[in-house]
Design a protein around this motif. Structure first.
Motif: not given
Length: 381
Positions: A107-114
């Motif tokens: 989240p600190q990179q603005g990413r979450t991937w499912q």
């Protein structure tokens, strides 16, 4: 209050052991009925491919052929889970809550991937599917995790706090309901993931069966303290982790015996829970997830926490179905526009909804009008 929907929730956790599926009836605020549940394991080859993907996910492209192939194989197993569960339920199913498989969370990179093909799941089951529960929260500046606290709080309604629910999956997370009903939540640190990887390497079994490996070893406290010096552990909630955030811990125990390495990794998970910064000290801790089946972890928690520690079955909950039930619950919350984000839970600046709906398998989803005709008029206290 709207009529509850009958929902199948699906969860494939970071332990990568398989698909959990469960049926509940819910309005997204309370639970009217707990139905049957099941777990379908992944075959070892698929599990190994998915596990290898986690090591590459930070740099791999979303259209990579191996990502797409694994996504389709995982989705096919989810379809099987839905169809197997439907035959156990007499009335029609209204909706699916589909978490997918997290392969990267930063989240600190603005990413979450499912990964997971929600449109295929809808087409092959003929049901509407709510999915992509985390990305909107991350886009708003939240952690995107944990989301289970909404469900834990609904189940704990009327139980006086402070009380905590600790989920020990690949990553461990805690929900604390304060004496005034305030919800605070965060990831605590590694759960089973490191221990699973270590056990697979040394025994060929992808988990520490009955906690026997760790129970036979000695904890190397110096290694535990060095790992706990990471700033994450002193950080107050909300906060979250990727499964691989502490993969370097395996290198830290690499020179130890199989037993001592397992004991040290188990102690790391327990001590991370003990050091979690909470606004109140819970009087009771209830444990769900695969970690509650590990007697060594449970004994460690009882020794470390100055409170009662018990599996969630003591509350009458099904600890194996809980996360799957949760994503059925969250699917209805999403449809109704109820919050999935909150400052104390995910760290998002406000109470906001999330999730996306696909009706790819439904010709005329008239039920959606009925669901959305009951607007949400406020936010939780």
């Amino acid at each position: 209050m709207m009529q509850p929907l009958r929902v199948i929730g699906l969860m494939s956790g970071t332990s990568l052991d398989g698909v959990d599926a469960a049926v509940i009836e819910t309005c997204g605020e309370r639970i009217a009925w707990h139905g049957p549940s099941l777990s379908l394991p992944y075959d070892p080859a698929l599990r190994a491919r998915a596990r290898a993907l986690l090591d590459r996910a930070a740099t791999i492209a979303s259209d990579n052929p191996e990502v797409r192939a694994i996504e389709q194989a995982l989705t096919a197993r989810h379809v099987e889970a839905v169809q197997a569960l439907r035959v156990q339920v007499e009335a029609p199913i209204d909706l699916i809550g589909f978490h997918g498989q997290t392969i990267f969370h930063a989240p600190q990179q603005g990413r979450t991937w499912q990964i997971g093909d929600a449109a295929r799941l809808s087409r092959e089951t003929g049901l509407a599917v709510v999915h992509d529960f985390r990305s909107r929260d991350v886009s708003l500046g939240g952690e995107g995790a944990p989301l289970a606290p909404w469900y834990h709080a609904a189940l704990l309604q009327g139980r006086p706090g402070p009380v905590a629910v600790l989920n020990i999956g690949g990553v461990a997370n805690v929900t604390m309901i304060g004496a005034d009903g305030t919800i605070v939540a965060c990831d605590t640190g590694p759960g089973n993931a490191l221990l699973d990887d270590w056990a697979l390497r040394h025994t060929g079994v992808p988990y520490d069966r009955d906690g026997a490996l760790a129970a036979a070893g000695q904890v190397h406290t110096g290694i535990v303290e060095r790992l706990l010096a990471d700033p994450f552990f002193a950080q107050a909630p909300p906060k979250s982790l990727d499964r691989q955030s502490f993969a370097h811990a395996l290198a830290a125990v690499d020179g130890l015996s199989a037993q001592d390495g397992a004991a040290t990794l188990a102690a790391l998970s327990v001590e991370a829970v003990r050091r979690t910064v909470l606004p109140e000290a819970p009087r009771e801790w209830y444990v769900c997830g695969g970690g509650r089946h590990n007697p060594t972890l449970m004994a460690g928690l009882r020794a470390a926490l100055n409170a009662a520690v018990a599996p969630v079955e003591m509350l009458g909950w099904d600890g194996d179905a809980l996360e799957a039930e949760c994503f059925g619950f969250l699917a209805v919350r999403s449809l109704r526009g109820l919050p999935l984000s909150a400052p104390g839970i995910t760290g998002a600046p406000d109470h906001e909804t999330g999730g996306r709906l696909t009706c790819a398998g439904i010709a005329s989803p008239g039920w959606l009008t009925r669901v959305l005709s009951t607007p949400y008029a406020g936010v939780p206290a």
